[in-house]
Write an enzyme that holds these catalytic residues in place. Sequence first.
Site, PDB file in Angstrom:
ATOM      1  N   ASN A   1     -11.459  34.754  -9.745  1.00  0.00           N
ATOM      2  CA  ASN A   1     -11.286  34.449  -8.324  1.00  0.00           C
ATOM      3  C   ASN A   1     -12.495  33.732  -7.741  1.00  0.00           C
ATOM      4  OD1 ASN A   1      -8.911  35.772  -8.694  1.00  0.00           O
ATOM      5  ND2 ASN A   1      -9.361  37.517  -7.367  1.00  0.00           N
TER       6      ASN A   1
ATOM      7  N   THR B   1      -1.105  -6.340  22.453  1.00  0.00           N
ATOM      8  CA  THR B   1      -0.720  -4.953  22.718  1.00  0.00           C
ATOM      9  C   THR B   1       0.799  -4.955  22.690  1.00  0.00           C
ATOM     10  OG1 THR B   1      -0.691  -5.243  25.114  1.00  0.00           O
ATOM     11  CG2 THR B   1      -2.739  -4.426  24.161  1.00  0.00           C
ATOM     12  N   HIS B   2       1.391  -3.870  22.217  1.00  0.00           N
ATOM     13  CA  HIS B   2       2.848  -3.824  22.039  1.00  0.00           C
ATOM     14  C   HIS B   2       3.318  -4.971  21.129  1.00  0.00           C
ATOM     15  CE1 HIS B   2       3.185  -1.056  25.593  1.00  0.00           C
ATOM     16  NE2 HIS B   2       2.128  -1.724  25.964  1.00  0.00           N
TER      17      HIS B   2
ATOM     18  N   SER C   1       7.880 -11.771  -7.522  1.00  0.00           N
ATOM     19  CA  SER C   1       9.202 -11.155  -7.553  1.00  0.00           C
ATOM     20  C   SER C   1       9.819 -11.386  -8.928  1.00  0.00           C
ATOM     21  CB  SER C   1      10.066 -11.803  -6.472  1.00  0.00           C
ATOM     22  OG  SER C   1      11.430 -11.743  -6.810  1.00  0.00           O
TER      23      SER C   1
ATOM     24  N   GLU D   1       1.024  -3.129   1.312  1.00  0.00           N
ATOM     25  CA  GLU D   1       2.190  -2.257   1.489  1.00  0.00           C
ATOM     26  C   GLU D   1       1.960  -0.889   0.847  1.00  0.00           C
ATOM     27  OE1 GLU D   1       6.098  -4.871   1.396  1.00  0.00           O
ATOM     28  OE2 GLU D   1       4.662  -5.558  -0.105  1.00  0.00           O
TER      29      GLU D   1
ATOM     30  N   TYR E   1      -6.883  37.258  -2.681  1.00  0.00           N
ATOM     31  CA  TYR E   1      -6.445  36.194  -3.575  1.00  0.00           C
ATOM     32  C   TYR E   1      -4.979  36.408  -3.908  1.00  0.00           C
ATOM     33  CZ  TYR E   1      -5.944  32.832  -7.268  1.00  0.00           C
ATOM     34  OH  TYR E   1      -5.508  31.765  -8.001  1.00  0.00           O
TER      35      TYR E   1
ATOM     36  N   LYS F   1       7.857 -16.043  -4.330  1.00  0.00           N
ATOM     37  CA  LYS F   1       7.282 -14.930  -3.577  1.00  0.00           C
ATOM     38  C   LYS F   1       5.819 -14.643  -3.905  1.00  0.00           C
ATOM     39  CE  LYS F   1       8.918 -12.630  -0.918  1.00  0.00           C
ATOM     40  NZ  LYS F   1       9.768 -11.470  -0.926  1.00  0.00           N
TER      41      LYS F   1
ATOM     42  N   SER G   1      -1.960  26.647 -15.679  1.00  0.00           N
ATOM     43  CA  SER G   1      -2.497  25.564 -14.848  1.00  0.00           C
ATOM     44  C   SER G   1      -3.389  24.619 -15.642  1.00  0.00           C
ATOM     45  CB  SER G   1      -3.279  26.151 -13.673  1.00  0.00           C
ATOM     46  OG  SER G   1      -4.317  26.981 -14.146  1.00  0.00           O
TER      47      SER G   1
END
Lengths: 458, 458, 458, 458
Positions: A109, A154-155, A276, A289, A316, A282, A22
């Site tokens: 541990n 709303t919606h 772009s 995003e 563990y 663009k 690790s």
Amino acid sequence: MRLWSRGELDALEATADRLNSSIGFDRRLFNEDVDGSIAWINALEQAEILSEEDVNQMRQGLEEIREDLFSVRVTFEPGDEDIHTAVERLLTEKIGELAKKIHTGRSRNDQVATDFRLWVMRACDEVLQLLHDYLSAIIEAAKIGLDAPMPGYTHLQVAQPVTWGHWMLSHFWPAVRDRERFQRTRRVASDLPLGSGALAGTSYAIDRELLAQDLGFESVSENSIDAVSDRDFVLEFLFAASVLGVHLSRLAEGLIIFNTAEFGFIRIDDRFVTGSSLMPQKKNPDVLELARGKSGRLIGGLTGMLVTLKGLPSAYDKDLQEDKEPVFDAFDTLAAVLPAITGLLSTITINPEQMEAKITGESLATKLADYLVGKGIAFRDAYREVAGILDRLGQQDRKLKEISMQDMKALHPAFEDDIMDTLDPRNAIAEYTSLGGTSQESLNIQLQNAFKALEASA
Amino acid sequence: MRLWSRGELDALEATADRLNSSIGFDRRLFNEDVDGSIAWINALEQAEILSEEDVNQMRQGLEEIREDLFSVRVTFEPGDEDIHTAVERLLTEKIGELAKKIHTGRSRNDQVATDFRLWVMRACDEVLQLLHDYLSAIIEAAKIGLDAPMPGYTHLQVAQPVTWGHWMLSHFWPAVRDRERFQRTRRVASDLPLGSGALAGTSYAIDRELLAQDLGFESVSENSIDAVSDRDFVLEFLFAASVLGVHLSRLAEGLIIFNTAEFGFIRIDDRFVTGSSLMPQKKNPDVLELARGKSGRLIGGLTGMLVTLKGLPSAYDKDLQEDKEPVFDAFDTLAAVLPAITGLLSTITINPEQMEAKITGESLATKLADYLVGKGIAFRDAYREVAGILDRLGQQDRKLKEISMQDMKALHPAFEDDIMDTLDPRNAIAEYTSLGGTSQESLNIQLQNAFKALEASA
Amino acid sequence: MRLWSRGELDALEATADRLNSSIGFDRRLFNEDVDGSIAWINALEQAEILSEEDVNQMRQGLEEIREDLFSVRVTFEPGDEDIHTAVERLLTEKIGELAKKIHTGRSRNDQVATDFRLWVMRACDEVLQLLHDYLSAIIEAAKIGLDAPMPGYTHLQVAQPVTWGHWMLSHFWPAVRDRERFQRTRRVASDLPLGSGALAGTSYAIDRELLAQDLGFESVSENSIDAVSDRDFVLEFLFAASVLGVHLSRLAEGLIIFNTAEFGFIRIDDRFVTGSSLMPQKKNPDVLELARGKSGRLIGGLTGMLVTLKGLPSAYDKDLQEDKEPVFDAFDTLAAVLPAITGLLSTITINPEQMEAKITGESLATKLADYLVGKGIAFRDAYREVAGILDRLGQQDRKLKEISMQDMKALHPAFEDDIMDTLDPRNAIAEYTSLGGTSQESLNIQLQNAFKALEASA
Amino acid sequence: MRLWSRGELDALEATADRLNSSIGFDRRLFNEDVDGSIAWINALEQAEILSEEDVNQMRQGLEEIREDLFSVRVTFEPGDEDIHTAVERLLTEKIGELAKKIHTGRSRNDQVATDFRLWVMRACDEVLQLLHDYLSAIIEAAKIGLDAPMPGYTHLQVAQPVTWGHWMLSHFWPAVRDRERFQRTRRVASDLPLGSGALAGTSYAIDRELLAQDLGFESVSENSIDAVSDRDFVLEFLFAASVLGVHLSRLAEGLIIFNTAEFGFIRIDDRFVTGSSLMPQKKNPDVLELARGKSGRLIGGLTGMLVTLKGLPSAYDKDLQEDKEPVFDAFDTLAAVLPAITGLLSTITINPEQMEAKITGESLATKLADYLVGKGIAFRDAYREVAGILDRLGQQDRKLKEISMQDMKALHPAFEDDIMDTLDPRNAIAEYTSLGGTSQESLNIQLQNAFKALEASA
């Protein structure tokens, strides 16, 4: 050589070694491992296992290792399966035989759980600072048009007029709740496992309360088996990050839509848009995003950790080694997203004319119904009568905004001269005076409360 | 300089740049980007946009870049926001002005989708090879005790006797299904998006069928908007990996339990066990635990990607940049886990005496009921009568294994001398002759079928 | 007829109606809808929209509706798309025209959020009561063998001796943390949205602070857009349930393994085991398996809700209707699992002889190393020397438990007569005196703390 | 009385019984349970366990039970813990003693797996029919404006002009892939487990190939342990549903945005919009929002099932009982969403003028660059020059659409008279002639292919 190596019998297969090791990611804990080790040798001195001289020598060695690791002057070796092994190996190289005493009464541990909790406590502090900046940027963004009328949706359909400041502040309070989640995550993490040994405790006279104080933990774990096994603090961190991620995705979605040519409510500064490879015109809201999209990896990290923990039987199990990467990834994600969003909000501009223009007359229908209520008509009847008026107008392709006072009065016997005031969005906004509402009066109170909440995190 | 850079106007804020840049991970696509670019210039030549000489020069430049990237001789620059930008920049440095023509008619949207699909196709091939080795190791592990009796468990309670080989092969068929999933993922990935441009298609006379053939794709995408937007192949890969992860977790759990001192059925070779930093006696099945625990990150990756894709409105949204890391991580996880598990299975040994000893007499109760059925008693009655016998014995703390023939016959009038044969687990095993059953006869057929299935993937 | 119905124009397609309608599940909110409505008419009276007489009549009608709904004396009609619509319809049938005033100044957006928060607050109270019983049962189960030695496991391998009580209590503290999570969920839920209208606030003079007090909410929402949009309280509930589910899965897994014939540590009372349709001898721990397996649906509920919320742009989007079913399901799951597990723990018995017998001599290896540390050998050297001894014994197939004092002394020059005391597990247990450790002394403190923690929830 | 009941010893605690019982949901399998049972008695007859007369009597009883259950004429009893138990109990009540033979050689483990696979096979058939209707509706919706120009979006910013038909069909192909997933799910489910007994197989001479044929399964499971344990078919179903859910969420998101007043591209028929309780003007796209939001529960169901399966050790663990509810829920969700979306698409109308008006001149920038490429300028240079032109215009607040030919020609020496043709979106659209592109020519081919694909599912 591994800590648990048995000389010639040591022949961990390469495939197993690769899976098991690790060090590739837990090296990030080096600073906390050094802190934890120094606290441990202090405790061993107090328990009279180590002399003051021993401890001084070990502490100096550990501090040098910390410096080396900070400066990336260290090369890890094949046997360094994790950062804890590496630090013990490096210490042995630095101070010789004495280093072999450092693991007395300690197990990986309890050591790894301690290091990781310490790291999470510090990570929470950093996220809290980033959240402070983000909260501050939201207030600044709200202030550029606190009372600028805009359609409320709303919606995603125009519902009632609100103001830009009101909308912007609707993203402040979720972030305040996020802050509370990271504060409590810090508290949950701050329960010291060190001194729990492998699982049974330690038989050396370690003062765990003092250890906790030394390392800045708020409490000491109550049960050594639970202490080496508990990863609730990991789940809390990943949950806090996931909810924050969802909040950011909702803010981002709103801004992406407001930023379309069709809505045209906001303009993102050129420093926060990208282009772009093919289309020269663009200006893409990539920052928003990505903020939206990265909610996925945060939620995935939480889900994954819940899966990993499910059904683990022992104190563990090695499965727990999977706890670190999702936390590191969540932290890195927030550390990348929050400053970018903060920067974007700090430089955003709005188009108040366009916002106001997009408030439809129909979005004042509730006010028309309220008008009729004021004339003594029961709300549900008033609602139906206004709905009927709108339907008739709709069949004639007429919009409320285009209707004269005379025509309005012809639509309902209760409509009088003041009906045109009801059709002014600014009047409607001024009337939403309930706590938390969109009137200037309510917004002023809300802004004050927001400042207070912000200061609370300073 | 970014591809879309506008000179002095280019001032992407550092925080936005850091968030936006993907070169840190998508550099793994360099080989595919070069392949895709070579195919593209071939197509441009065929469309008479480039001359043969142009293409030769560009191809040579691209091949050199491939070599440089393989040998890690390339330093990326701040403006290299992704591998596609970097390759175009490197090509410009290598061959000058001509390189500026390479992106004619192409968009990063179709380019990145093509590169990534190619990468996934190759990743599937690698996983399929690893699965072949794994399937092979399961067969070998089954063969070390194909007919060695052992307790069969349901609810982790001894249910009926089976054999080691039968149990081991019960993990073969799930892996065959995993293989099918990766095979179909490869097919799903193999649908060429190149030539779809940003989203509308390309107006150059590109022969997309030929492009597909050139790059080894099996089909050509039908709709250019869908082509740049579709990430089903990513979901298929992550799903296949998740289900494989769940299968491995179940195998691992079984082996971890069989490997306890209390069960004592198997012994994991020393090359596949690890030790403790504190407890000198420990031989831990870390490989199995990690195989089990890593199912979490695989499932998390799938979940995260589903979240990221949810609700994306446009053909290409930047959120899609999040598609690569979970796939890379899933692939790396399988590439680490499968060989280790394969190695472990190849060196596992069993303790047949202990296995057989743990078959309880009570696990033959179904056979006792079947015995009574053979004597004309309806099954449900037979079941209840045997249950009653077991309850009576239980109250007397007696076990079926210790009971003499005389005592057995006293327990039920229909029990005759041959009742003791029913209480022999080997007889019970021999009688489960249905297809897929645990009898030697059935297992021989199963093993033959397993070999056939294995060869099918060679 | 729908609330928003426009007479003849009302022609919602059957397929859309079926998808849209929520009465099938939100009828569970009827009690809270009545409470919320009564509070609302009180507020309307105070705002002088309704007279005292109006309110009395409406309140009486609402209370009758509550009674009818409690007694399941109500038939829902096709137009009752949700419980809120149904209650308004029923009120109109009961008290006539006056009922049409009830929705004055209120929107379903703030109404449903209020009802649901109230329901969650009460659900938390119920879960907290169940957790209290569960915590109590854990203590009782611990006390049946507080100091009974048993093997402690890491990696499901015998690690160090602990006691049954220590192990059992290791599941107490996770449940205490679960309790904290449900307590804080209650607080998070307890922020009143009522008075936020559809999203802009309300223009009637509603005293929201008084409303909160009336309904037992602790605070009033700060921003009306956030108020109708915020579902953090739902996520908190589902997260608390998921972590509790994971904890239960871990306890269940441990008990399932301890309950195998091979371990034989515990016996589950017959009232909590189930049988097989085919195998008369089976006593299956279904309760534990379901507790383990149901962690899946809890985690799935959390994940699903995070997905649903991701990227929602408006104040209220209909997607939010998906918030209730996962919460109801999580609550029902806990309300089914917790009492069954509590009952199982209250009737569990242990086999102390078997437990003690399974403590291997090798699990005292750490103590042997500590012994050598006591003789002045550095821990890492001591560790390696003990590991070497165990390897030599292993090669000779000898177990530490079978070795005489003479043989022990021959194994290491530092071993003296007292070495045999080190090999007594009870001595080892007695020495783990650190806070949280397995010694009787430490366990007594832990038990006292557990009682204190339990009382805190009474 | 439970199947496994032992008379007076039967005292399953109420809490355990409530948790354990599955009749509340698995009653949905009654039809499949009857089918499976009839096939089983046929096999028992063939194996000479039952006589022809026995079988006739049993079959008739079973058919009557099927009728009773279809007509909901059956009351379940407390001991009916699942539908399988209930059917055996009902049969006993109908035909007496003979019924006790039905479970000969069968276990609930293979029985439930068989019933559930049969149910999933039929559910796939139903979803495939719904998908056929949905695919058909997409084609119809595309045809209302196959060549109607509209802005094409990437990053939700106007990118290049496309057509409505092209956009609409971009949702056809994902649904074709969904269809493939349900087809393959059906195949994966269609592997017969019956005859695998509890886990070891059956010792009666059952012809499993004939059984498979009798029940319409395509293959026979290879390993009895795997057969009772395998739930891959469940995961496949939930995965197919989740991906479909994500696809629907993306379509819904697009339509919700196109349906805003600000975009104004589409109009949803009144039969598919709903109103507000407060705002008389609202026409909300609830159907689309629910389609989007319900992706959450589908993904949650998949995640939950993966969690439940993770780490299960035995052939059959009771956790597997959790497999049905998420499948039922996913099926019901699709059965509610698909027809509503299909209906909405069948009645949708578009506003072609508004669509065309929203195509910006700037979205033709790629064509301007292509124009320069046509004049011999390398693409990257052409790109930069066009970007520069746009920047200059932007600084002057001028839009390409408003610019005269003279002004255009002044912007770049290579621009000639024909430059204005390049700025006509209809010309641009006509030029995207690549396979899958947006030109009329390409769309005609695509539509033909879509029809072919549609027919393939008829």
